[in-house]
Design a protein around this motif. Sequence first.
Motif, PDB file in Angstrom:
ATOM      1  N   GLN A  69       3.867   7.961 -17.644  1.00 50.27           N
ATOM      2  CA  GLN A  69       4.755   7.073 -18.125  1.00 50.27           C
ATOM      3  C   GLN A  69       5.663   6.782 -17.009  1.00 50.27           C
ATOM      4  N   VAL A  70       5.985   5.593 -16.767  1.00 48.44           N
ATOM      5  CA  VAL A  70       7.333   5.476 -15.785  1.00 48.44           C
ATOM      6  C   VAL A  70       7.989   4.172 -16.289  1.00 48.44           C
ATOM      7  N   PRO A  71       9.283   4.095 -16.069  1.00 50.95           N
ATOM      8  CA  PRO A  71      10.103   2.978 -16.204  1.00 50.95           C
ATOM      9  C   PRO A  71       9.786   1.501 -15.990  1.00 50.95           C
ATOM     10  N   ASN A  72       9.609   0.585 -17.002  1.00 55.55           N
ATOM     11  CA  ASN A  72       9.672  -0.750 -16.343  1.00 55.55           C
ATOM     12  C   ASN A  72      10.925  -1.523 -17.003  1.00 55.55           C
ATOM     13  N   LEU A  73      10.735  -2.128 -18.409  1.00 55.52           N
ATOM     14  CA  LEU A  73      11.929  -2.845 -18.619  1.00 55.52           C
ATOM     15  C   LEU A  73      13.021  -1.892 -19.212  1.00 55.52           C
TER      16      LEU A  73
END
Length: 524
Positions: A69-73
């Motif tokens: 899991q990685v940041p997007n919005l």
Amino acid sequence: MGRMAAGIAGFTMGAWLGLAAPALAAGLTVALQTDATSMDPHVAPTFTTAALQDHIYGSLISLDPELRQVPNLALRWQAVDATRWLVELRPGVTFSDGRAFGAEDVAFSLRRATLVRHAAGTAAPYVKAITGITVLDPLRLELQTETPYPQLPLDLARLRIVSAAVGEQAGTDAFNRGEAAIGTGPYVLRGWTPGEKLELARNPRFWGEAPEWDSVTFRPIASDAARLAALLSGSVDLIDKVPTPDVARLRREPQVAVFAHEGNRTMFLVPDTAREVSPFVTGHDGQPLPANPLRDVRVRRAISLAINRKALVERVLEGEGSVANQAAPVGMFGGSAAIPAAEWQPEAARALLAEAGYPQGFRLALHCSNGRYVADRATCQALAQMLTRIGIAATAEAEPQSVFYTRMSRFDASLLLNGWGSIGDNLVVLRQALHSVDAARGLGGFNRGRYANAELDRLTDAAARTIDDGERSRLQQQAMETAMADVGLVPLYTPAWIWAGRKGLRYTAGFDEGTFATRATAGR
């Protein structure tokens, strides 16, 4: 097969390819085995559709090629307490039409996903746990769940965000036509002709690093041979789902690069365990049986013991995969090392059939798709032969995807070939493919055999309420062990994902099945 880094080899197909490949231009053309179902991001969250939609729309959280899991919005997300999550959004983001992105758009998208209706399925299961949405300010919101729900970040990674200003009055048709397909992704939709092509152009307002390609065209080509021919002729630059019989040869040649990674989709057989009489099971005389033999766990174990999984991997997948003993890859969170290895014991299978009251076996139809999964038709045919050898005279019914999907949704099969892609965690397959059907709670939505096991449900429900990772893993392991001991599904194998591109192209392969133009580069 362990995790594979992207492997690169190439080939020269002499008479097929003829001339050397030209330099890659500003456009990329990709041939996919399957088409998107919709451009509405809250419809049909299959891996192919979701990956295509990811080019246009952003999610709060993204999954990288290794399913991390990685940041997007969203820049940050954290559990405030057992039932509240704080989400902090990325500042300075705009939609492709120039409107500012903010918390109201997220709140709207979460609510809209619960309202969309479509025969192919929707994203509603991924927002089912959310019981309250509070916008704290333009860049922060709080999400409430009724009970502790550790899967929320993973669910949010499956939910695409649309503009509240545009989406308020837009139905699925408006998204499909493109007029409502306004997102925050790296590309904008230029046009979609189902069954023919999806055309994208670079989004000049994208908040992240600009993608390499000015334009991207995705073409659905269901035929493996035709898809490969399109690559060899130069009409496309990249293809997915490379036919496994061709992989070894392609790796030896210099004009095409092959990119492979262990997959996340485990294939399995789904038996009808619900009906008293199953529609495609008969005696050898063709007459319906008075009782459904698939409800007997001894018969289901016999089916499992009849299957030579190693032969399936070696011959049908050409070695590009691994044998499965449970309904998700062991490396996913919640996988159990205690489940015994799957065995091939045809004599023991025949003995179990006799013990269950079927010494002469019976007849059944094995339904499968033709072109939806890697080697699905060939797998179906091989399985039918293996079952026939123990006395279950099976016929392989390989059907076009549209026919097969309709059959699954109607619960119109006795035994079918299906699969599930795990997103780094096996809880979703437990809740959706094995949990008993509970539409009110959004559970069992993909339970195609209507399997029900009270202990599995209890363990799965407990895991879904447990925030502590160690305890949750233990519960999920027990749930999977329970399901496999009862043969709620018959696991087969996990195929590798394989792409091929023209010389000079590089592609970052990952655990996920989807194909992303943002992972393709010109190889500089």
